[in-house]
Design a protein around this motif. Structure first.
Motif, PDB file in Angstrom:
ATOM      1  N   TYR A 140     -53.937  65.235   0.444  1.00  0.00           N
ATOM      2  CA  TYR A 140     -52.489  65.060   0.586  1.00  0.00           C
ATOM      3  C   TYR A 140     -52.166  63.712   1.221  1.00  0.00           C
ATOM      4  N   LEU A 141     -52.897  63.346   2.278  1.00  0.00           N
ATOM      5  CA  LEU A 141     -52.654  62.053   2.922  1.00  0.00           C
ATOM      6  C   LEU A 141     -52.980  60.896   1.983  1.00  0.00           C
ATOM      7  N   THR A 142     -54.018  61.051   1.172  1.00  0.00           N
ATOM      8  CA  THR A 142     -54.354  60.003   0.215  1.00  0.00           C
ATOM      9  C   THR A 142     -53.245  59.815  -0.806  1.00  0.00           C
ATOM     10  N   ARG A 143     -52.698  60.929  -1.303  1.00  0.00           N
ATOM     11  CA  ARG A 143     -51.583  60.827  -2.248  1.00  0.00           C
ATOM     12  C   ARG A 143     -50.360  60.191  -1.605  1.00  0.00           C
ATOM     13  N   GLU A 144     -50.096  60.549  -0.345  1.00  0.00           N
ATOM     14  CA  GLU A 144     -48.945  59.960   0.338  1.00  0.00           C
ATOM     15  C   GLU A 144     -49.128  58.463   0.543  1.00  0.00           C
ATOM     16  N   LEU A 145     -50.333  58.041   0.921  1.00  0.00           N
ATOM     17  CA  LEU A 145     -50.587  56.609   1.100  1.00  0.00           C
ATOM     18  C   LEU A 145     -50.456  55.856  -0.222  1.00  0.00           C
ATOM     19  N   ALA A 146     -50.938  56.452  -1.304  1.00  0.00           N
ATOM     20  CA  ALA A 146     -50.803  55.803  -2.607  1.00  0.00           C
ATOM     21  C   ALA A 146     -49.336  55.666  -3.014  1.00  0.00           C
ATOM     22  N   SER A 147     -48.554  56.728  -2.759  1.00  0.00           N
ATOM     23  CA  SER A 147     -47.122  56.645  -3.088  1.00  0.00           C
ATOM     24  C   SER A 147     -46.409  55.616  -2.223  1.00  0.00           C
ATOM     25  N   LEU A 148     -46.818  55.515  -0.947  1.00  0.00           N
ATOM     26  CA  LEU A 148     -46.211  54.496  -0.090  1.00  0.00           C
ATOM     27  C   LEU A 148     -46.555  53.087  -0.565  1.00  0.00           C
ATOM     28  N   ARG A 149     -47.789  52.883  -0.991  1.00  0.00           N
ATOM     29  CA  ARG A 149     -48.150  51.568  -1.503  1.00  0.00           C
ATOM     30  C   ARG A 149     -47.365  51.217  -2.751  1.00  0.00           C
ATOM     31  N   ILE A 150     -47.213  52.206  -3.629  1.00  0.00           N
ATOM     32  CA  ILE A 150     -46.428  51.952  -4.840  1.00  0.00           C
ATOM     33  C   ILE A 150     -44.976  51.658  -4.477  1.00  0.00           C
ATOM     34  N   ALA A 151     -44.432  52.380  -3.501  1.00  0.00           N
ATOM     35  CA  ALA A 151     -43.045  52.140  -3.093  1.00  0.00           C
ATOM     36  C   ALA A 151     -42.884  50.791  -2.412  1.00  0.00           C
ATOM     37  N   LEU A 152     -43.893  50.373  -1.659  1.00  0.00           N
ATOM     38  CA  LEU A 152     -43.791  49.089  -0.970  1.00  0.00           C
ATOM     39  C   LEU A 152     -43.850  47.908  -1.928  1.00  0.00           C
ATOM     40  N   ARG A 153     -44.384  48.117  -3.120  1.00  0.00           N
ATOM     41  CA  ARG A 153     -44.369  47.022  -4.088  1.00  0.00           C
ATOM     42  C   ARG A 153     -42.960  46.661  -4.514  1.00  0.00           C
ATOM     43  N   ASP A 154     -42.058  47.642  -4.556  1.00  0.00           N
ATOM     44  CA  ASP A 154     -40.672  47.406  -4.964  1.00  0.00           C
ATOM     45  C   ASP A 154     -39.784  46.987  -3.802  1.00  0.00           C
ATOM     46  N   VAL A 155     -40.274  47.042  -2.575  1.00  0.00           N
ATOM     47  CA  VAL A 155     -39.467  46.672  -1.416  1.00  0.00           C
ATOM     48  C   VAL A 155     -39.521  45.160  -1.241  1.00  0.00           C
ATOM     49  N   ALA A 156     -38.365  44.564  -0.960  1.00  0.00           N
ATOM     50  CA  ALA A 156     -38.298  43.111  -0.762  1.00  0.00           C
ATOM     51  C   ALA A 156     -38.925  42.741   0.573  1.00  0.00           C
ATOM     52  N   THR A 157     -39.802  41.755   0.521  1.00  0.00           N
ATOM     53  CA  THR A 157     -40.434  41.286   1.750  1.00  0.00           C
ATOM     54  C   THR A 157     -39.546  40.266   2.449  1.00  0.00           C
ATOM     55  N   ARG A 158     -39.948  39.854   3.641  1.00  0.00           N
ATOM     56  CA  ARG A 158     -39.147  38.912   4.423  1.00  0.00           C
ATOM     57  C   ARG A 158     -39.103  37.540   3.764  1.00  0.00           C
ATOM     58  N   ASP A 159     -40.228  37.098   3.231  1.00  0.00           N
ATOM     59  CA  ASP A 159     -40.246  35.790   2.565  1.00  0.00           C
ATOM     60  C   ASP A 159     -39.386  35.801   1.312  1.00  0.00           C
ATOM     61  N   PHE A 160     -39.426  36.929   0.574  1.00  0.00           N
ATOM     62  CA  PHE A 160     -38.597  37.006  -0.629  1.00  0.00           C
ATOM     63  C   PHE A 160     -37.112  36.957  -0.271  1.00  0.00           C
ATOM     64  N   VAL A 161     -36.723  37.676   0.776  1.00  0.00           N
ATOM     65  CA  VAL A 161     -35.310  37.674   1.194  1.00  0.00           C
ATOM     66  C   VAL A 161     -34.889  36.282   1.652  1.00  0.00           C
ATOM     67  N   ARG A 162     -35.761  35.599   2.382  1.00  0.00           N
ATOM     68  CA  ARG A 162     -35.432  34.249   2.845  1.00  0.00           C
ATOM     69  C   ARG A 162     -35.251  33.293   1.672  1.00  0.00           C
ATOM     70  N   SER A 163     -36.158  33.389   0.699  1.00  0.00           N
ATOM     71  CA  SER A 163     -36.029  32.497  -0.463  1.00  0.00           C
ATOM     72  C   SER A 163     -34.751  32.782  -1.241  1.00  0.00           C
ATOM     73  N   GLU A 164     -34.416  34.082  -1.383  1.00  0.00           N
ATOM     74  CA  GLU A 164     -33.177  34.411  -2.085  1.00  0.00           C
ATOM     75  C   GLU A 164     -31.952  33.929  -1.327  1.00  0.00           C
ATOM     76  N   LEU A 165     -31.947  34.095  -0.014  1.00  0.00           N
ATOM     77  CA  LEU A 165     -30.813  33.595   0.785  1.00  0.00           C
ATOM     78  C   LEU A 165     -30.708  32.079   0.718  1.00  0.00           C
ATOM     79  N   ARG A 166     -31.850  31.417   0.718  1.00  0.00           N
ATOM     80  CA  ARG A 166     -31.841  29.959   0.643  1.00  0.00           C
ATOM     81  C   ARG A 166     -31.267  29.496  -0.690  1.00  0.00           C
ATOM     82  N   SER A 167     -31.663  30.184  -1.787  1.00  0.00           N
ATOM     83  CA  SER A 167     -31.136  29.795  -3.095  1.00  0.00           C
ATOM     84  C   SER A 167     -29.638  30.081  -3.191  1.00  0.00           C
ATOM     85  N   VAL A 168     -29.195  31.201  -2.651  1.00  0.00           N
ATOM     86  CA  VAL A 168     -27.761  31.507  -2.661  1.00  0.00           C
ATOM     87  C   VAL A 168     -26.987  30.489  -1.841  1.00  0.00           C
TER      88      VAL A 168
END
Length: 203
Positions: A140-168
């Motif tokens: 169960y914990l392995t499945r939860e960790l895998a789902s969290l990793r998959i979900a974290l791929r779609d989450v915007a990181t700090r560098d991505f947010v900074r680059s987007e704000l800079r471009s805006v």
């Protein structure tokens, strides 16, 4: 002829009825010659284990050695009228007593071993259940960790947010810079026009 057939049919029905009644009704319990002895299995098993443990200790061997030495010494060195086991017969009474002790000791040891086997079986079953629960929790914990990793791929990181704000911010600042550049020549021409206008009569 018909009477004979009727009699044979009635006999068959009677025998079938007797068989059915015998199968349907339970048999009566036979009278016991001796009363049923049913000691408490837990108390008897505990006493058996304690006795078996005592038989496996050095104290028991020491006591048995002292007893046998005293028996042999008494029946060999004591006066003839005080001896109760003849040495000429090979200490028959001592042999019978030791045989009786061995005949009782073997079943007691088997009972203690059976109780130990039952405890080991229960312990093994509990260990197996605990291992199955741990395995299910780990999966169960392995499945939860895998789902969290998959979900974290779609989450915007700090560098991505900074680059987007800079471009805006750059996109917002570009029109403003163009407007400032357009306002500067207009203000310069207005100043030159004011400078070229004739001044009023001096007073």
């Amino acid at each position: 002829m018909e009477d004979a057939l009727a009699d044979s049919k009635s006999k068959v029905r009677g025998t079938a009825k007797g068989i059915s009644e015998g199968l349907d009704t339970p048999r009566q319990a036979r009278a016991r010659l001796l009363p049923r002895i049913s000691p408490n299995p837990d108390a008897f098993g505990s006493w058996t284990e304690n006795f078996a443990r005592f038989m496996g200790t050095p104290q028991f061997l020491l006591y048995m050695t002292v007893f046998c030495v005293f028996w042999l010494s008494w029946n060999s060195l004591a006066p003839e009228y005080l001896r109760f086991d003849s040495a000429a017969l090979g200490f028959t009474l001592l042999t019978l007593m030791l045989s009786l002790q061995a005949s009782y000791a073997a079943p007691l040891l088997l009972l203690a071993q059976n109780r130990q086997d039952d405890r080991d079986r229960v312990s093994l079953q509990q260990d197996r259940q605990r291992a199955e629960r741990n395995l299910s929790d780990t999966e169960y914990l392995t499945r939860e960790l895998a789902s969290l990793r998959i979900a974290l791929r779609d989450v915007a990181t700090r560098d991505f947010v900074r680059s987007e704000l800079r471009s805006v911010l750059e996109e917002v600042m570009e029109p403003r810079d163009g407007a400032d550049d357009a306002d500067e020549p207009a203000s310069g021409t207005a100043r030159s026009e004011q400078g070229s206008r004739p001044s009023g009569p001096e007073r």
